[in-house]
Design a protein around this motif. Structure first.
Motif, mmCIF file in Angstrom:
data_model
loop_
_atom_site.group_PDB
_atom_site.id
_atom_site.type_symbol
_atom_site.label_atom_id
_atom_site.label_comp_id
_atom_site.label_asym_id
_atom_site.label_seq_id
_atom_site.Cartn_x
_atom_site.Cartn_y
_atom_site.Cartn_z
ATOM 1 N N MET A 11 36.736 -29.148 -56.425
ATOM 2 C CA MET A 11 36.270 -29.836 -57.630
ATOM 3 C C MET A 11 37.456 -30.173 -58.540
ATOM 4 O O MET A 11 38.251 -29.297 -58.873
ATOM 5 C CB MET A 11 35.265 -28.953 -58.385
ATOM 6 N N PRO A 12 37.575 -31.417 -58.957
ATOM 7 C CA PRO A 12 38.748 -31.819 -59.752
ATOM 8 C C PRO A 12 38.712 -31.354 -61.205
ATOM 9 O O PRO A 12 39.758 -31.077 -61.795
ATOM 10 C CB PRO A 12 38.720 -33.351 -59.676
ATOM 11 N N GLU A 13 37.515 -31.205 -61.795
ATOM 12 C CA GLU A 13 37.426 -30.852 -63.217
ATOM 13 C C GLU A 13 37.253 -29.342 -63.389
ATOM 14 O O GLU A 13 36.440 -28.711 -62.709
ATOM 15 C CB GLU A 13 36.251 -31.568 -63.884
ATOM 16 N N ALA A 14 37.997 -28.805 -64.344
ATOM 17 C CA ALA A 14 37.933 -27.364 -64.604
ATOM 18 C C ALA A 14 36.555 -26.924 -65.056
ATOM 19 O O ALA A 14 36.071 -25.850 -64.671
ATOM 20 C CB ALA A 14 38.980 -26.974 -65.643
ATOM 21 N N TRP A 15 35.883 -27.740 -65.890
ATOM 22 C CA TRP A 15 34.564 -27.347 -66.402
ATOM 23 C C TRP A 15 33.531 -27.251 -65.286
ATOM 24 O O TRP A 15 32.648 -26.390 -65.327
ATOM 25 C CB TRP A 15 34.101 -28.312 -67.501
ATOM 26 N N ARG A 16 33.668 -28.135 -64.287
ATOM 27 C CA ARG A 16 32.731 -28.074 -63.152
ATOM 28 C C ARG A 16 32.985 -26.806 -62.340
ATOM 29 O O ARG A 16 32.041 -26.144 -61.882
ATOM 30 C CB ARG A 16 32.881 -29.304 -62.270
ATOM 31 N N ARG A 17 34.252 -26.477 -62.134
ATOM 32 C CA ARG A 17 34.580 -25.252 -61.391
ATOM 33 C C ARG A 17 34.073 -24.022 -62.135
ATOM 34 O O ARG A 17 33.546 -23.084 -61.526
ATOM 35 C CB ARG A 17 36.095 -25.151 -61.174
ATOM 36 N N THR A 18 34.200 -24.036 -63.461
ATOM 37 C CA THR A 18 33.724 -22.907 -64.264
ATOM 38 C C THR A 18 32.224 -22.715 -64.113
ATOM 39 O O THR A 18 31.735 -21.599 -63.888
ATOM 40 C CB THR A 18 34.090 -23.118 -65.744
ATOM 41 N N ASN A 19 31.464 -23.797 -64.255
ATOM 42 C CA ASN A 19 30.005 -23.726 -64.124
ATOM 43 C C ASN A 19 29.588 -23.279 -62.723
ATOM 44 O O ASN A 19 28.686 -22.446 -62.552
ATOM 45 C CB ASN A 19 29.375 -25.079 -64.443
ATOM 46 N N ALA A 20 30.258 -23.847 -61.715
ATOM 47 C CA ALA A 20 29.912 -23.503 -60.334
ATOM 48 C C ALA A 20 30.260 -22.048 -60.030
ATOM 49 O O ALA A 20 29.509 -21.341 -59.337
ATOM 50 C CB ALA A 20 30.635 -24.446 -59.370
ATOM 51 N N ASN A 21 31.385 -21.585 -60.558
ATOM 52 C CA ASN A 21 31.776 -20.185 -60.334
ATOM 53 C C ASN A 21 30.818 -19.216 -61.009
ATOM 54 O O ASN A 21 30.593 -18.103 -60.513
ATOM 55 C CB ASN A 21 33.203 -19.945 -60.838
ATOM 56 N N ARG A 22 30.226 -19.633 -62.131
ATOM 57 C CA ARG A 22 29.227 -18.804 -62.800
ATOM 58 C C ARG A 22 27.990 -18.629 -61.888
ATOM 59 O O ARG A 22 27.451 -17.531 -61.756
ATOM 60 C CB ARG A 22 28.831 -19.448 -64.128
ATOM 61 N N ILE A 23 27.578 -19.738 -61.261
ATOM 62 C CA ILE A 23 26.443 -19.680 -60.327
ATOM 63 C C ILE A 23 26.807 -18.837 -59.106
ATOM 64 O O ILE A 23 26.016 -18.016 -58.629
ATOM 65 C CB ILE A 23 26.032 -21.103 -59.895
ATOM 66 N N LEU A 24 28.023 -19.035 -58.607
ATOM 67 C CA LEU A 24 28.481 -18.282 -57.438
ATOM 68 C C LEU A 24 28.486 -16.778 -57.730
ATOM 69 O O LEU A 24 28.056 -15.971 -56.894
ATOM 70 C CB LEU A 24 29.882 -18.751 -57.045
ATOM 71 N N ALA A 25 28.937 -16.405 -58.899
ATOM 72 C CA ALA A 25 28.974 -14.988 -59.270
ATOM 73 C C ALA A 25 27.570 -14.396 -59.338
ATOM 74 O O ALA A 25 27.344 -13.246 -58.932
ATOM 75 C CB ALA A 25 29.684 -14.815 -60.607
ATOM 76 N N GLN A 26 26.620 -15.187 -59.839
ATOM 77 C CA GLN A 26 25.245 -14.722 -59.915
ATOM 78 C C GLN A 26 24.660 -14.510 -58.515
ATOM 79 O O GLN A 26 23.981 -13.512 -58.252
ATOM 80 C CB GLN A 26 24.382 -15.723 -60.698
ATOM 81 N N LEU A 27 24.933 -15.446 -57.608
ATOM 82 C CA LEU A 27 24.466 -15.307 -56.226
ATOM 83 C C LEU A 27 25.080 -14.071 -55.574
ATOM 84 O O LEU A 27 24.404 -13.352 -54.835
ATOM 85 C CB LEU A 27 24.816 -16.561 -55.421
ATOM 86 N N GLN A 28 26.345 -13.817 -55.856
ATOM 87 C CA GLN A 28 27.007 -12.644 -55.292
ATOM 88 C C GLN A 28 26.383 -11.351 -55.819
ATOM 89 O O GLN A 28 26.209 -10.379 -55.077
ATOM 90 C CB GLN A 28 28.501 -12.674 -55.619
ATOM 91 N N ARG A 29 26.009 -11.339 -57.104
ATOM 92 C CA ARG A 29 25.343 -10.157 -57.671
ATOM 93 C C ARG A 29 23.993 -9.931 -56.998
ATOM 94 O O ARG A 29 23.620 -8.786 -56.705
ATOM 95 C CB ARG A 29 25.169 -10.324 -59.185
#
Length: 366
Positions: A339-357
């Motif tokens: 993902m080129p934009e930092a804000w998109r990576r931040t949002n996606a990583n938040r979802i990824l962290a939730q899935l990992q939990r």
């Protein structure tokens, strides 16, 4: 009832079958009826089972056991069908053997060599179509997951002649996804021709050899390849695919998993599958009993083997209930990195962290 034959049909079962079987009225059976069914089953197995030596062993064993009175305690139709199924599956080391009880009187068999020429009646066509429509031709769910991952849950592989349009629609929508997850955890089989059709969307236009089916009754081998043309849009040969499996995943669903695994086109995640590789057909063995008998065997063109009795081993072994989250997490990680934009990576990583939990919580509760 008999519809037009499909020589490429594997056993097709659903997770609801045990409930359906118990819902129909049971009936008592006499020793004479039991012996008649066993004798007819032995005859049909000898005539049609793909391996003649195994057929003789199974037939002789059940006839001898019946003569010795080993089945005399089975005086209810449903219990008899279930018990003989387990016995024959064990004797033949073939999980496709399946004796079924019907509360309704069954129609007589059509000779195997004539089944592909037999046209189903309008009533049979309407009944089969109604069931396929009710079940959406095996497509249980299509969903767009975070980071543009497509999830396709297939609960069986329908006849592509009547279910192809639904698959075309699903695969066309999936074509623009970053990754594809195909959920076969509740898939009990179906038609090899549908396996070939769906697989065609996952490769390029150059045909790819998927699988072969050899049949004893005509001593012929039928090859299955991806199609050079498909309606709609292809997902294509390059984007990642994850196939989810369970110990219920069976027959044509195993072929699909095995094909993509040996071709290194997908990552299989979940449990080892059920282990049924042989296609066949249904034969009447009594007024109220019919039996699925394997008339052919699958042959993978790469391994020259199949998954009968051993199943398809996952690339990533996890309990079936953890397979989807595992696949999502694996699929999302490389997508987020690109993902080129930092804000998109931040949002996606938040979802990824939730899935990992959620996944960690499932593992902790195991």
């Amino acid at each position: 009832c008999h519809a037009a034959a499909h020589p490429d049909r594997y056993l097709m079962m659903t997770a609801e079958e045990p409930k359906a079987a118990s819902a129909q009225p049971d009936m008592p059976i006499t020793a004479a009826v039991r012996s008649q069914v066993i004798a007819e089953a032995a005859k049909k197995i000898r005539e049609h089972y793909v391996f003649a030596d195994v057929a003789e062993k199974v037939a002789a064993s059940i006839l001898a056991a019946d003569k010795a009175g080993q089945y005399q305690h089975l005086n209810q139709a449903q219990a008899f069908a279930e018990a003989l199924t387990k016995i024959i599956q064990t004797l033949g080391n073939d999980k496709h053997f399946n004796l079924r009880f019907s509360a309704d009187v069954l129609e007589d068999d059509i000779p195997l060599a004539q089944r592909d020429k037999q046209k189903p009646s309008k009533v049979e066509i309407a009944k089969a179509l109604e069931m396929d429509i009710f079940n959406n031709f095996g497509v249980e769910k299509f969903e767009r997951l975070p980071t543009n991952i497509a999830l396709l849950q297939l609960n069986y592989f329908a006849d592509p002649q009547i279910g192809g349009d639904v698959i075309t629609a699903a695969m066309t929508v999936a074509s623009s996804a970053n990754a594809l997850i195909i959920d076969l955890r509740k898939n009990g089989g179906g038609y090899a021709a549908m396996v070939a059709l769906i697989s065609s969307y996952l490769f390029d236009t150059e045909p790819v050899h998927l699988n072969d089916l050899y049949f004893r009754f005509n001593n012929q081998t039928q090859q299955f390849w991806t199609h050079p043309y498909v309606p709609g849009k292809r997902f294509g040969p390059d984007k990642p695919i994850y196939v989810l499996t369970s110990n219920f995943t069976f027959s044509a669903a195993e072929e699909f998993s095995n094909n993509l695994q040996t071709l290194k086109r997908a990552t299989i995640i979940g449990e080892t599958t059920g282990g049924g590789a042989n296609p066949g057909d249904v034969f009447k063995v009594g007024e109220h009993f019919n039996m699925f008998i394997s008339t052919g065997k699958a042959i993978n063109p790469i391994t020259k083997d199949n998954w009968e009795g051993k199943g398809v081993l996952p690339d990533i072994a996890v309990p079936a209930e953890q397979a989807l989250l595992t696949a999502q997490i694996l699929a999302m990680q490389p997508i987020i990195e690109k993902m080129p934009e930092a804000w998109r990576r931040t949002n996606a990583n938040r979802i990824l962290a939730q899935l990992q939990r959620e996944l960690d919580s499932m593992k902790a509760a195991q």
